[in-house]
Design a protein around this motif. Structure first.
Motif, short mmCIF file in Angstrom:
data_model
loop_
_atom_site.label_atom_id
_atom_site.label_comp_id
_atom_site.label_asym_id
_atom_site.label_seq_id
_atom_site.Cartn_x
_atom_site.Cartn_y
_atom_site.Cartn_z
N LYS A 11 1.03 -1.07 -0.04
CA LYS A 11 0.03 -0.02 0.24
C LYS A 11 0.87 1.06 -0.12
CE LYS A 11 -3.76 2.10 2.51
NZ LYS A 11 -4.54 2.14 3.87
N ALA A 12 2.00 1.40 0.91
CA ALA A 12 3.02 2.30 0.82
C ALA A 12 3.56 2.51 -0.40
CB ALA A 12 3.77 2.21 1.91
N VAL A 13 4.06 1.43 -1.09
CA VAL A 13 4.60 1.65 -2.59
C VAL A 13 3.72 2.09 -3.29
CG1 VAL A 13 5.75 0.32 -4.31
CG2 VAL A 13 6.63 -0.05 -1.88
N ASN A 14 2.40 1.78 -3.60
CA ASN A 14 1.53 2.12 -4.29
C ASN A 14 1.17 3.72 -4.21
OD1 ASN A 14 1.18 -0.30 -5.82
ND2 ASN A 14 -0.46 -1.14 -4.33
N GLN A 15 1.18 4.19 -3.09
CA GLN A 15 1.00 5.57 -2.59
C GLN A 15 2.19 6.39 -3.29
OE1 GLN A 15 0.36 5.59 1.50
NE2 GLN A 15 -1.87 5.24 1.38
N ARG A 16 3.38 5.85 -2.97
CA ARG A 16 4.69 6.45 -3.37
C ARG A 16 4.71 6.46 -5.06
NH1 ARG A 16 8.03 10.32 -3.60
NH2 ARG A 16 10.32 9.79 -4.46
N LYS A 17 4.08 5.42 -5.73
CA LYS A 17 4.14 5.29 -7.28
C LYS A 17 2.92 6.39 -7.57
CE LYS A 17 2.41 2.13 -10.97
NZ LYS A 17 1.69 0.80 -10.94
N ILE A 18 1.84 6.27 -7.17
CA ILE A 18 0.98 7.42 -7.51
C ILE A 18 1.31 8.84 -7.05
CG2 ILE A 18 -1.26 8.56 -6.76
CD1 ILE A 18 -2.17 5.79 -6.02
N GLY A 19 2.48 9.18 -6.29
CA GLY A 19 2.95 10.29 -5.95
C GLY A 19 3.96 10.73 -7.30
N LEU A 20 4.63 10.04 -7.51
CA LEU A 20 5.66 9.97 -8.59
C LEU A 20 4.86 10.15 -9.75
CD1 LEU A 20 8.22 7.32 -7.77
CD2 LEU A 20 8.53 9.69 -7.44
N GLU A 21 4.04 9.39 -10.16
CA GLU A 21 3.19 9.60 -11.65
C GLU A 21 2.49 10.80 -11.38
OE1 GLU A 21 1.82 4.79 -12.13
OE2 GLU A 21 0.58 6.24 -11.13
N GLU A 22 2.17 11.47 -10.23
CA GLU A 22 1.46 12.71 -10.45
C GLU A 22 2.58 14.07 -10.45
OE1 GLU A 22 -1.61 13.82 -10.20
OE2 GLU A 22 -2.40 11.95 -9.86
N GLU A 23 3.82 13.58 -10.19
CA GLU A 23 4.91 14.73 -10.38
C GLU A 23 5.28 14.60 -11.77
OE1 GLU A 23 8.37 14.67 -7.65
OE2 GLU A 23 7.06 13.71 -6.21
N ILE A 24 5.46 13.33 -12.35
CA ILE A 24 5.91 13.16 -13.86
C ILE A 24 4.86 13.94 -14.64
CG2 ILE A 24 6.18 11.82 -15.52
CD1 ILE A 24 7.52 9.70 -13.43
N LYS A 25 3.53 13.62 -14.25
CA LYS A 25 2.49 14.43 -15.09
C LYS A 25 2.44 15.54 -15.26
CE LYS A 25 -2.51 13.97 -15.19
NZ LYS A 25 -3.93 13.45 -14.77
N GLU A 26 2.70 16.24 -13.83
CA GLU A 26 2.83 17.78 -13.98
C GLU A 26 3.99 18.23 -14.60
OE1 GLU A 26 1.61 21.59 -12.70
OE2 GLU A 26 0.61 19.58 -12.23
N LEU A 27 5.11 17.77 -14.50
CA LEU A 27 6.49 18.21 -15.25
C LEU A 27 5.98 18.02 -16.86
CD1 LEU A 27 9.14 16.65 -13.09
CD2 LEU A 27 8.68 19.02 -13.67
N LYS A 28 5.57 16.98 -17.07
CA LYS A 28 4.92 16.64 -18.53
C LYS A 28 4.06 17.79 -19.08
CE LYS A 28 6.13 11.78 -19.24
NZ LYS A 28 5.51 10.59 -19.45
N LYS A 29 3.30 18.25 -18.03
CA LYS A 29 2.31 19.32 -18.29
C LYS A 29 3.07 20.65 -18.53
CE LYS A 29 -1.84 21.79 -16.74
NZ LYS A 29 -2.85 21.93 -15.40
N ILE A 30 4.02 21.03 -17.57
CA ILE A 30 4.61 22.21 -18.17
C ILE A 30 5.57 22.00 -19.18
CG2 ILE A 30 6.89 23.45 -17.06
CD1 ILE A 30 5.72 22.47 -14.20
N ARG A 31 6.21 20.88 -19.53
CA ARG A 31 6.93 20.84 -20.66
C ARG A 31 6.31 20.96 -22.10
NH1 ARG A 31 9.80 15.24 -21.90
NH2 ARG A 31 7.75 14.67 -22.42
N ALA A 32 5.06 20.40 -21.96
CA ALA A 32 4.12 20.34 -22.97
C ALA A 32 3.86 21.92 -23.27
CB ALA A 32 2.90 19.78 -22.93
N GLU A 33 3.44 22.86 -22.38
CA GLU A 33 3.33 24.11 -22.41
C GLU A 33 4.45 24.88 -23.00
OE1 GLU A 33 2.32 25.38 -18.59
OE2 GLU A 33 0.34 24.33 -18.68
N LYS A 34 5.66 24.62 -22.59
CA LYS A 34 6.91 25.04 -23.53
C LYS A 34 7.10 24.68 -24.74
CE LYS A 34 9.76 25.87 -19.29
NZ LYS A 34 11.17 25.71 -18.77
N ILE A 35 6.73 23.23 -24.92
CA ILE A 35 7.01 23.10 -26.46
C ILE A 35 5.97 23.67 -27.28
CG2 ILE A 35 6.56 20.74 -27.73
CD1 ILE A 35 7.77 19.20 -25.47
N GLN A 36 4.66 23.67 -26.68
CA GLN A 36 3.63 24.33 -27.48
C GLN A 36 4.23 25.94 -27.94
OE1 GLN A 36 0.03 24.81 -25.57
NE2 GLN A 36 -1.18 25.44 -27.38
#
Length: 668
Positions: A242-267
């Protein structure tokens, strides 16, 4: 149970085949109150032989030592018969039990020339009610036979229905013996309850052991321990997962946010000058390729598209000419046989002879007539102007005319590319510089690497969780099978509880029945003793102690006195009273076979036994007496209750006994 018949075949003093019909029909017993069979004989005539023959037929060697057996049975064959060469003798006892089933118990002895028993055979035949034929079988296992007999006639009860009157006092003298206690318990029915209690206790012991094996076996304990261990590990592992899955969700959220920022820059980057220039270059390359493609296709297909109409007309014309050609060929083919016919006709003898011009004229006229007939069927005439062979005809006929859509599509794409190039040229003049997304890419790469490690750990935990769940299921199944599952354990507990309840209930029931039996035996014993014994005032109190199964006598001062100090006659009367009480309280319906019942008694006690005892003692009372015991006076008083009488007559000269009807010279 009653004794129906005793057969003595060259047995001891009885020579030849002799029978004692001991049967008393039920209606005679109930309606006429006749329950006594009187058998008289002088000393040595064979009365005791009858008693012992009945006892041996029922119970065999039980209670007899091997030495005693040899002493008793080495001489059971009749001497007269043996001297005649006989080597076999037997006794056969037929009894009828309470369900009217007849058992024939036969014992046969075989002797050698030294009059020594060399073999003993025992047979039993059982006949159903109303049947004269029974199934006879040899008794090969005497223990099995004894158990079979004891179910109906317990061996320990024998002293109370087959006994010597002069030795009946032994019942009192041996009343403290274990055998006598067992006999009294069996006769009174208490032994049945005791046996049932023993069976129930044994059943409880078995169920307790089975339950303990079910619950406490080492294998079950191991399974339980393993199941607990796996369950604990599974809980801990689920928490980690359960702890590992929560960490995984946190990392996925961070990556998602960074990709969003990058997409905006790419745009934003997509609108930069460099980006537009790349697009312009690509567009120009595409335009060049499209133009080359258009030119190639135009050069290939242009003439076809320009000559489409003439080609279509030519294909139609040559098609019609081909049909005309085929028609003419068909006409010529059909005219050829006719023309040949006419030529042969004109070559023949014609008078006057045709001139050449006439002959040609006739042939021409015939051909015109034939062609005129064909023209009637094909009025449309086609002039063949193209001299084409088959191959040429096919080439022209199969010329393909492709649509203009291909060229139109390429032309439209060229127009769009030219428009885009113009647009890009315009954007380049106003486009910003390019943006940097390296930092986002680095962070995303790091987070993705961390996510990979977390996913690897989660996958490992998940695999371990799956394995632990399988182990848990395995141990649960093993535990279920090893303990026959909880429901079986509960069933065992329920059965033990039921057995316990039954034991408690039966103990209470036995206690109550024992009290009732004790009171009944005590009352019957006291009542009969008061009827029989002469010195009634001497005893202050007489008790039958159901705890010790003993007779206890008390004087007029309520002091206990010894039964052993009483006279032989008095002990015989006390024993008779005890037999009476036990017989009346017994669950068995037993015949009474009594040898010399009155030998030691004075006239007082004889009178009372004759007039108050035997008439009511049992449904069948067989008395073996001497002429001095049952005298004429007693016969007169016993006759109305006596169904049959026999006398045993011993021939001193021939030395054997014959059984005849009647009772000495006092027979009716």
């Amino acid at each position: 149970m009653i004794l129906k018949k005793l057969i003595l075949n060259n047995y001891k003093t009885y020579y030849g085949h002799q029978e004692l019909n001991l049967d008393i029909p039920p209606q005679v017993r109930s309606d006429k109150n006749k329950n006594i069979i009187l058998i008289g004989g002088l000393n040595g005539a064979g009365k005791t032989t009858i008693l012992k023959a009945v006892h041996y037929a029922l119970f065999g060697k039980r209670g007899i030592s091997e030495m005693e057996y040899k002493r008793i049975f080495s001489n059971v064959i009749n001497n007269h018969f043996f001297d005649e060469g006989g080597r076999e003798c037997y006794i056969s006892l037929i009894v009828e039990n309470d369900n009217l089933e007849e058992w024939e118990l036969k014992v046969k002895w075989i002797f050698d020339h030294n009059k020594k028993v060399v073999h003993e055979n025992r047979e039993i035949a059982i006949r159903k009610p109303g049947s004269s034929v029974g199934k006879r079988s040899a008794v090969n296992n005497i223990d099995t036979f004894n158990r079979f007999i004891d179910r109906k006639i317990p061996y320990h009860v024998a002293p109370f229905f087959i006994f010597d009157g002069e030795e009946i006092k032994e019942i009192i003298l041996r009343q403290n013996s274990e055998e006598l206690k067992i006999a009294i318990q069996k006769l009174s029915g208490l032994e049945t309850y005791k046996t049932l209690l023993d069976d129930l206790k044994e059943t409880k012991f078995y169920l307790d052991k089975k339950l303990m094996n079910s619950i406490g076996s080492s294998k079950t304990t191991n399974y339980t321990q393993e199941l607990n261990r796996v369950s604990i590990e599974l809980v801990e592992l689920n928490q980690k997962l359960k702890a590992v899955n929560q960490r995984k969700i946190g990392l996925e959220e961070e990556i998602k946010e960074l990709k969003k920022i990058r997409a905006e820059k790419i745009q934003l980057n997509s609108k930069s000058r460099e980006s537009i220039l790349k697009k312009l270059t690509a567009c120009e390359v595409n335009l060049s390729q499209a133009q080359k493609e258009f030119n190639d296709k135009f050069n290939e297909q242009a003439y076809i598209h320009l000559l489409t109409q003439p080609i279509q007309e030519l294909k139609g014309r040559i098609t019609l000419e081909e049909k005309e050609r085929e028609r003419l060929h068909s006409i010529n083919s059909s005219y050829s046989p006719y023309k040949e016919f006419l030529i042969k006709l004109f070559d023949g003898d014609i008078s006057p002879q045709l001139t050449e011009s006439q002959r040609i004229q006739l042939l021409k006229n015939g051909e015109e007539i034939w062609n005129s007939k064909a023209d009637e069927l094909n009025r449309e005439k086609i002039t063949i102007i193209h001299d084409l062979n088959k191959h040429q005809f096919n080439i022209l006929k199969n010329i393909t005319i492709k649509p203009l859509s291909d060229l139109k599509g390429i032309h439209q794409r060229i127009s769009q590319l030219q428009f885009d190039i113009n647009q890009f040229e315009e954007e380049i003049r106003n486009a910003p510089e390019s943006v940097d997304i390296e930092d986002e890419n680095t962070k995303i790469d790091n987070l993705t690497k961390m996510l990979g490690e977390v996913e690897l750990r989660a996958r490992s935990f998940k695999n371990k969780t799956t394995a632990l769940r399988e182990d848990k299921t395995k141990y649960e199944n093993l535990l279920t099978r090893s303990t026959s599952n909880d429901s079986n354990t509960e069933d065992l507990r329920a059965q033990i509880e039921q057995v316990n309840s039954t034991i408690i209930f039966l103990n209470q029931y036995v206690a109550e029945v024992t009290k009732l039996k004790a009171v009944f035996i005590h009352n019957e014993f006291k009542l009969m003793l008061s009827e029989l014994i002469r010195k009634q005032d001497e005893f202050g109190r007489i008790e039958f102690d159901v705890n010790t199964y003993t007779i206890r006598l008390f004087n007029d001062r309520n002091q206990e006195i010894s039964v052993h100090d009483r006279s032989a006659g008095e002990m015989q009367i006390i024993s008779s009273a005890l037999i009476w009480a036990l017989t009346k309280s017994s669950k068995f319906s037993l015949p009474m076979l009594i040898d010399t019942p009155l030998g030691r008694l004075d006239s007082y006690h004889r009178n009372h036994l004759i007039n108050k005892y035997y008439k009511e003692l049992s449904d069948q009372v067989i008395i073996l007496s001497t002429d001095t015991e049952i005298t004429k006076d007693y016969i007169d008083s016993i006759t109305q209750n006596s169904f049959r009488q026999y006398v045993l007559e011993y021939n001193d000269k021939l030395k054997y006994t014959l059984i005849r009807d009647g009772y000495f010279d006092l027979k009716r």
